[in-house]
Structure formats: structure tokens, C-alpha cells
Write an enzyme that holds these catalytic residues in place. Structure first.
Site, mmCIF file in Angstrom:
data_model
loop_
_atom_site.group_PDB
_atom_site.id
_atom_site.type_symbol
_atom_site.label_atom_id
_atom_site.label_comp_id
_atom_site.label_asym_id
_atom_site.label_seq_id
_atom_site.Cartn_x
_atom_site.Cartn_y
_atom_site.Cartn_z
ATOM 1 N N LYS A 1 44.427 9.295 9.702
ATOM 2 C CA LYS A 1 43.959 9.216 11.047
ATOM 3 C C LYS A 1 44.942 8.011 11.204
ATOM 4 O O LYS A 1 45.028 7.140 10.553
ATOM 5 C CB LYS A 1 42.575 8.828 11.257
ATOM 6 C CG LYS A 1 42.048 8.913 12.361
ATOM 7 C CD LYS A 1 40.477 8.272 13.317
ATOM 8 C CE LYS A 1 40.276 9.160 13.986
ATOM 9 N NZ LYS A 1 38.713 9.467 14.424
ATOM 10 N N THR B 1 33.096 8.895 12.474
ATOM 11 C CA THR B 1 32.794 7.537 12.208
ATOM 12 C C THR B 1 32.536 7.752 10.689
ATOM 13 O O THR B 1 30.981 6.221 10.415
ATOM 14 C CB THR B 1 31.671 6.909 13.314
ATOM 15 O OG1 THR B 1 32.044 7.994 14.277
ATOM 16 C CG2 THR B 1 31.824 5.892 13.341
ATOM 17 N N ARG C 1 28.050 8.718 15.652
ATOM 18 C CA ARG C 1 26.965 7.245 16.820
ATOM 19 C C ARG C 1 26.404 7.711 17.033
ATOM 20 O O ARG C 1 25.315 5.789 17.708
ATOM 21 C CB ARG C 1 28.839 7.707 17.476
ATOM 22 C CG ARG C 1 29.917 6.680 17.183
ATOM 23 C CD ARG C 1 30.718 6.377 18.414
ATOM 24 N NE ARG C 1 32.458 6.821 18.285
ATOM 25 C CZ ARG C 1 32.818 6.525 19.296
ATOM 26 N NH1 ARG C 1 32.149 6.434 20.149
ATOM 27 N NH2 ARG C 1 34.540 7.037 19.119
ATOM 28 N N GLU D 1 35.750 17.843 15.273
ATOM 29 C CA GLU D 1 34.593 16.403 14.913
ATOM 30 C C GLU D 1 33.586 15.324 15.997
ATOM 31 O O GLU D 1 33.635 14.875 16.917
ATOM 32 C CB GLU D 1 36.119 14.814 14.842
ATOM 33 C CG GLU D 1 35.121 13.154 14.198
ATOM 34 C CD GLU D 1 36.542 12.485 14.357
ATOM 35 O OE1 GLU D 1 37.623 12.183 14.465
ATOM 36 O OE2 GLU D 1 35.915 10.970 14.522
HETATM 37 O O1 LIG Z 1 33.823 7.168 15.736
HETATM 38 C C1 LIG Z 1 35.304 6.970 15.702
HETATM 39 O O2 LIG Z 1 35.265 6.986 14.094
HETATM 40 C C2 LIG Z 1 37.077 6.896 16.188
HETATM 41 O O3 LIG Z 1 37.316 6.997 15.420
HETATM 42 C C3 LIG Z 1 36.809 6.970 17.288
HETATM 43 C C4 LIG Z 1 37.419 7.806 18.645
HETATM 44 O O4 LIG Z 1 37.983 8.644 17.724
HETATM 45 C C5 LIG Z 1 37.595 6.951 18.866
HETATM 46 O O5 LIG Z 1 37.701 5.994 19.942
HETATM 47 C C6 LIG Z 1 37.754 8.734 20.156
HETATM 48 O O6 LIG Z 1 38.859 7.566 20.999
HETATM 49 P P1 LIG Z 1 39.383 8.052 22.226
HETATM 50 O O7 LIG Z 1 39.764 9.306 22.554
HETATM 51 O O8 LIG Z 1 39.940 7.507 22.530
HETATM 52 O O9 LIG Z 1 37.412 8.248 22.596
#
Ligand SMILES: O=C(O)C(=O)C[C@H](O)[C@H](O)COP(=O)(O)O
Length: 221
Positions: A138, A78, A54, A50
Site C-alpha cells: 500500500k 488498519t 477502526r 477493506e
Molecule cells: O486505516 C487504515 O489502515 C488506512 O490505511 C487508512 C485508509 O486506507 C485511508 O484513510 C483511506 O483514505 P481516504 O480515501 O482518504 O479516506
């Protein structure tokens, strides 16, 4: 009118996400990192990626990985607006995934060729998604929205639904999620620590990714 039946949509998402126990969530700042990072993850046994929108180079990174790392299954993350979904399709991503869902995205996904995975954090969110013909979500932010306990509870009223929990999961907690019947794969960024990415330490990322790829084997469903 939707181009997708609920069955077709769920089957397509399962086929994509079930190729690996873990979905690395990537924020690529430098375009030149895209291909070596994707190669390190794919070679370690994590082919489904993915790439989050960002960063400014995200869509270019997806396009490069699609061409140069053919074994990768690259999704765009995102996805917040219908324009993002269209951009993911244009970049030839295999799927699009969001941290939540909006009516505009549900409508756009009905007529998009690219499969889209909305996110949920509650029973009401799931009911809304079911109403739009979606059964794969998700679950975000997983750890702070109830973690494995919430997923187990969702299994009661929603036995037809499966999830990709993401947010606050690491190598320690991932096996608990993977042990659940309604979890297809677990998303996370733990195998790509910021310091290793900055140092372009592909070997270190490869080691963590290999450990993540082995997690499914350690879990009895
Ligand atoms: O940006 C997006 O679309 C999201 O849905 C957020 C990410 O999937 C999470 O931030 C990952 O989570 P961590 O493994 O805690 O870093």
C-alpha cells in the site's frame, strides 16, 4: 523461515487486488450495515473490500460479509499489530493490509497463512520491505506523500514493485494513479460518503461505486 517466497506473495496479492480497479476502504460502525454495504459495492463491480479495524464491530462485520456475501473478497485494514493479523485470519478474511509496517508484523506475516500487505511512504520503506521479501505495498498516505509523481519516481529504482495507493484519492484523481504501470489498484473511501452510510443510502453508494468500477476502462496504460 518464511512460508512465502517473494514470487508467491506478489502473485497472491496481485490476484486479489487486480480483481477491481478500486478498493473501497470501509469503517463500519453498525454491524447491521456490513452486509447491505458489501452487497451494494460488490453488485456495483467492486468485489474487493477493506474493512478497517477502526471500529469495535470490524471483525464481526468481516465474518458476516464472508458468510453472507460470497462474491466479496474481504480484507482487514488498519492492521497495526501481529494480534490484528491473527484476528484477520481467524475472521477468515482474504487478506490483511496496514497503513505502515513494523518488524513485528514483517515477522508475523512470514508464518501467517493470510497474505499481508504492508504500507510504504518512502524509498527507504520500500527497501526495508524488499529485504523482507515483499514487492506489493500500500502507498499511504498517497496524496500527501507525493502522489503520482512519487509513484512514477519509485518505478525507476524499483521496477519489480507495485502499489495500492490510498489516502486522499477520489474519483477525480484515481484515473491518474490507475494510468501508472506500477499501480495494481487504488484504495479509497470516496464511494462511501459518511452521510450516505449514516442514511443507509445503498443506492447512492452503489452509484458512486459503479462510477469507481468504470474508472479503469477510462484509463489507457
Ligand atoms: O486505516 C487504515 O489502515 C488506512 O490505511 C487508512 C485508509 O486506507 C485511508 O484513510 C483511506 O483514505 P481516504 O480515501 O482518504 O479516506
Amino acid at each position: 523461515m518464511s512460508l512465502w517466497t517473494p514470487d508467491a506473495r506478489a502473485e497472491r496479492v496481485d490476484a486479489l487486488l487486480s480483481r477491481a480497479p478500486v478498493l473501497p476502504v470501509l469503517a463500519i460502525e453498525h454491524l447491521e450495515d456490513a452486509v447491505p454495504l458489501a452487497r451494494a459495492l460488490v453488485d456495483a463491480g467492486l468485489p474487493v473490500l477493506e474493512v478497517t479495524l477502526r471500529t469495535a464491530v470490524a471483525l464481526d462485520a468481516v465474518a458476516r460479509i464472508v458468510v453472507e456475501v460470497p462474491d466479496a473478497v474481504v480484507g482487514v485494514g488498519t492492521v497495526l499489530r501481529p494480534e490484528d493479523l491473527a484476528a484477520a485470519d481467524t475472521a477468515r478474511a482474504a487478506f490483511a493490509i496496514s497503513p505502515g509496517a513494523t518488524d513485528a508484523l514483517y515477522a508475523a506475516a512470514d508464518t501467517a497463512c493470510i497474505p499481508w500487505i504492508p504500507a510504504v511512504a518512502s524509498a527507504s520503506d520500500i527497501m526495508r520491505g524488499l529485504g523482507h521479501g515483499h514487492r506489493r505495498f500500500k502507498f499511504f498516505p498517497a496524496a500527501s506523500s507525493g502522489g503520482t509523481g512519487a509513484l512514477r519516481a519509485f518505478g525507476g529504482p524499483f521496477p519489480q514493485v507495485r502499489f495500492c495507493p490510498t489516502g486522499g484519492i477520489d474519483a477525480g484523481s484515481a484515473p491518474d494513479y490507475l494510468a501508472l504501470r506500477n499501480v495494481v489498484t487504488v484504495g479509497g473511501s470516496w464511494m462511501v460518503p459518511a452521510a450516505a452510510l449514516q442514511a443507509r443510502d445503498w443506492a447512492a453508494i452503489g452509484r458512486l461505486a459503479r462510477e469507481a468500477a468504470m474508472l479503469a476502462g477510462s484509463v489507457a496504460r
